[in-house]
Every structure is written in structure tokens, then in C-alpha cells.
Design a protein around this motif. Structure first.
Motif, PDB file in Angstrom:
ATOM      1  N   GLU A  12      42.850  19.536  59.699  1.00 42.99           N
ATOM      2  CA  GLU A  12      42.194  20.689  60.770  1.00 42.99           C
ATOM      3  C   GLU A  12      41.511  20.357  61.644  1.00 42.99           C
ATOM      4  OE1 GLU A  12      41.629  24.514  57.989  1.00 42.99           O
ATOM      5  OE2 GLU A  12      40.713  22.812  56.887  1.00 42.99           O
ATOM      6  N   ARG A  13      41.521  20.941  63.048  1.00 47.05           N
ATOM      7  CA  ARG A  13      40.789  20.526  63.977  1.00 47.05           C
ATOM      8  C   ARG A  13      39.170  20.772  63.862  1.00 47.05           C
ATOM      9  NH1 ARG A  13      39.017  23.139  68.719  1.00 47.05           N
ATOM     10  NH2 ARG A  13      39.142  21.518  70.740  1.00 47.05           N
ATOM     11  N   THR A  14      38.599  19.999  63.912  1.00 47.23           N
ATOM     12  CA  THR A  14      36.857  20.386  63.917  1.00 47.23           C
ATOM     13  C   THR A  14      36.034  20.414  65.357  1.00 47.23           C
ATOM     14  OG1 THR A  14      36.316  17.962  63.577  1.00 47.23           O
ATOM     15  CG2 THR A  14      36.643  19.543  61.699  1.00 47.23           C
ATOM     16  N   SER A  15      36.683  20.039  66.341  1.00 45.27           N
ATOM     17  CA  SER A  15      36.119  19.919  67.541  1.00 45.27           C
ATOM     18  C   SER A  15      37.210  19.242  68.504  1.00 45.27           C
ATOM     19  CB  SER A  15      34.870  19.323  67.875  1.00 45.27           C
ATOM     20  OG  SER A  15      34.929  17.926  67.537  1.00 45.27           O
ATOM     21  N   SER A  16      37.094  19.114  69.831  1.00 48.67           N
ATOM     22  CA  SER A  16      37.952  18.630  70.538  1.00 48.67           C
ATOM     23  C   SER A  16      38.306  17.166  70.172  1.00 48.67           C
ATOM     24  CB  SER A  16      37.616  18.520  72.212  1.00 48.67           C
ATOM     25  OG  SER A  16      38.331  17.995  73.201  1.00 48.67           O
ATOM     26  N   SER A  28      38.163  14.515  51.439  1.00 44.52           N
ATOM     27  CA  SER A  28      38.299  14.698  52.790  1.00 44.52           C
ATOM     28  C   SER A  28      38.022  13.447  53.544  1.00 44.52           C
ATOM     29  CB  SER A  28      37.645  15.840  53.356  1.00 44.52           C
ATOM     30  OG  SER A  28      36.219  15.774  53.174  1.00 44.52           O
ATOM     31  N   ILE A  29      38.564  13.540  54.707  1.00 47.11           N
ATOM     32  CA  ILE A  29      38.212  12.078  55.767  1.00 47.11           C
ATOM     33  C   ILE A  29      38.368  12.717  57.008  1.00 47.11           C
ATOM     34  CG2 ILE A  29      40.520  11.337  55.789  1.00 47.11           C
ATOM     35  CD1 ILE A  29      39.376   8.364  55.782  1.00 47.11           C
ATOM     36  N   SER A  30      37.286  12.288  57.925  1.00 47.46           N
ATOM     37  CA  SER A  30      37.127  12.853  59.476  1.00 47.46           C
ATOM     38  C   SER A  30      37.942  11.705  60.120  1.00 47.46           C
ATOM     39  CB  SER A  30      35.803  12.919  59.665  1.00 47.46           C
ATOM     40  OG  SER A  30      35.369  14.025  58.926  1.00 47.46           O
ATOM     41  N   PHE A  31      38.415  12.036  61.302  1.00 50.74           N
ATOM     42  CA  PHE A  31      39.093  11.145  62.308  1.00 50.74           C
ATOM     43  C   PHE A  31      39.117  11.833  63.513  1.00 50.74           C
ATOM     44  CE2 PHE A  31      42.505  13.393  60.419  1.00 50.74           C
ATOM     45  CZ  PHE A  31      43.572  13.506  61.149  1.00 50.74           C
ATOM     46  N   GLY A  32      39.766  11.000  64.342  1.00 51.42           N
ATOM     47  CA  GLY A  32      40.074  11.697  65.669  1.00 51.42           C
ATOM     48  C   GLY A  32      40.334  10.670  66.580  1.00 51.42           C
ATOM     49  N   THR A  33      40.372  11.052  68.004  1.00 53.19           N
ATOM     50  CA  THR A  33      40.601  10.335  69.012  1.00 53.19           C
ATOM     51  C   THR A  33      39.248   9.509  69.548  1.00 53.19           C
ATOM     52  OG1 THR A  33      40.315  12.103  70.735  1.00 53.19           O
ATOM     53  CG2 THR A  33      42.575  11.560  69.922  1.00 53.19           C
ATOM     54  N   VAL A  34      39.303   8.451  70.111  1.00 47.50           N
ATOM     55  CA  VAL A  34      38.134   7.755  70.601  1.00 47.50           C
ATOM     56  C   VAL A  34      38.170   7.606  72.247  1.00 47.50           C
ATOM     57  CG1 VAL A  34      36.912   5.590  70.261  1.00 47.50           C
ATOM     58  CG2 VAL A  34      38.349   6.539  68.407  1.00 47.50           C
ATOM     59  N   PRO A  35      37.523   8.513  72.675  1.00 47.03           N
ATOM     60  CA  PRO A  35      37.831   8.424  74.240  1.00 47.03           C
ATOM     61  C   PRO A  35      37.135   7.334  74.770  1.00 47.03           C
ATOM     62  CG  PRO A  35      36.491  10.189  73.529  1.00 47.03           C
ATOM     63  CD  PRO A  35      36.847   9.773  72.393  1.00 47.03           C
ATOM     64  N   ASP A  36      37.806   6.530  75.649  1.00 47.54           N
ATOM     65  CA  ASP A  36      36.984   5.242  76.326  1.00 47.54           C
ATOM     66  C   ASP A  36      36.608   4.249  75.525  1.00 47.54           C
ATOM     67  OD1 ASP A  36      37.771   6.642  78.841  1.00 47.54           O
ATOM     68  OD2 ASP A  36      35.840   7.683  78.812  1.00 47.54           O
TER      69      ASP A  36
END
Length: 145
Positions: A12-16, A28-36
Motif C-alpha cells: 500500500e502507498r503511504t505517501s509519494s 510489515s516493512i516500509s520501503f520506497g524510492t530514494v530520490p537523489d
């Protein structure tokens, strides 16, 4: 009663650019893109590498841990992210074990079986790396919300 073969997670998306994956047991585990290159969170590719390392580490730990507790146990997983005519993907995947045991009879046995345990995990047991090496189709669908 037999165990179900299906495994699943919900992402599930938690923020941008940020997500949380939850398994059927509530973990659960959080992850995402790492801008710059900012931030310390895991990216999906790093989770993929961790899944390979974690899967084979668990197999090897069970086999060697029956005989002795390791004094050091780490698994490094590396690869190259490429983008070419085939799209984005990982190549040159490498798994490197660093395992040490104290002196003793059980430790000698654990050291002796370590190479076989690593090979068996790679060749037969680790579901993650076996799936990557053998390959399996991934189907994608869109469901109305």
C-alpha cells in the motif's frame, strides 16, 4: 490439514514514493524510492537482494546451527542494475557467505557441512533464488477500487 502453498503480501502507498508491504500474518516493512540517493530506507531492488540473501541465509543457518552457534554469520548480495533493450533488471547477482565458528567438535562439523549447505540452498532449497534462476511469468492486472 495441509499447509497452503500460496504466499502473499499487500503493498500500500503511504505517501509519494513510499510504501508498506504487509504479510498475511500482520508483519510489515516500509520501503520506497530514494530520490537523489537521499534517505536510508530500502528500495524495492534492495529488498529483492535482501530476499535472496535472507532465504539462503535461513537455509544455511538451519543446517549449520544444528551443530554449532556461529561466531560470525553474514551474507552479502550484490548485483548490477542495468537498463537496456530488455528493460530494467539486475545482472551479475552474487551471494557471498562469511561464516565462522569457534573451536570444538560441533563447530568442526558445522564447518564441514557449510559448503554443502550453501550448495543445497542454491541448487534446491532457496525459493527466492530458485525462482530467479528458473524464471516464472509475472501477471499484472488492474482491479476496480
Amino acid at each position: 490439514m495441509s499447509e497452503s502453498t500460496e504466499r502473499s503480501v499487500v503493498v500500500e502507498r503511504t505517501s509519494s514514493g513510499q510504501f508498506v508491504a504487509t504479510n498475511a500474518r500482520g508483519g510489515s516493512i516500509s520501503f520506497g524510492t530514494v530520490p537523489d540517493g537521499q534517505g536510508t530506507g530500502f528500495t524495492p531492488v534492495e529488498l529483492f537482494l535482501a530476499a535472496i540473501g535472507g532465504c539462503t541465509a535461513a537455509d544455511v543457518d538451519v543446517a549449520t546451527g544444528r551443530h554449532a552457534e556461529p561466531t560470525e554469520f553474514s551474507v552479502a548480495v550484490t548485483g548490477d542494475k542495468v537498463s537496456d533493450d530488455l528493460g530494467n533488471r539486475m545482472t551479475n547477482l552474487k551471494v557471498t557467505f562469511t561464516v565462522a565458528f569457534a573451536d570444538g567438535e560441533g563447530a568442526d562439523r558445522a564447518r564441514t557441512i557449510l559448503p554443502r549447505a550453501v550448495k543445497t540452498s542454491h541448487d534446491r532449497l532457496c525459493t527466492v533464488s530458485r525462482t530467479v534462476e528458473i524464471g516464472t511469468p509475472v501477471s499484472v492486472t488492474i482491479r476496480d477500487a
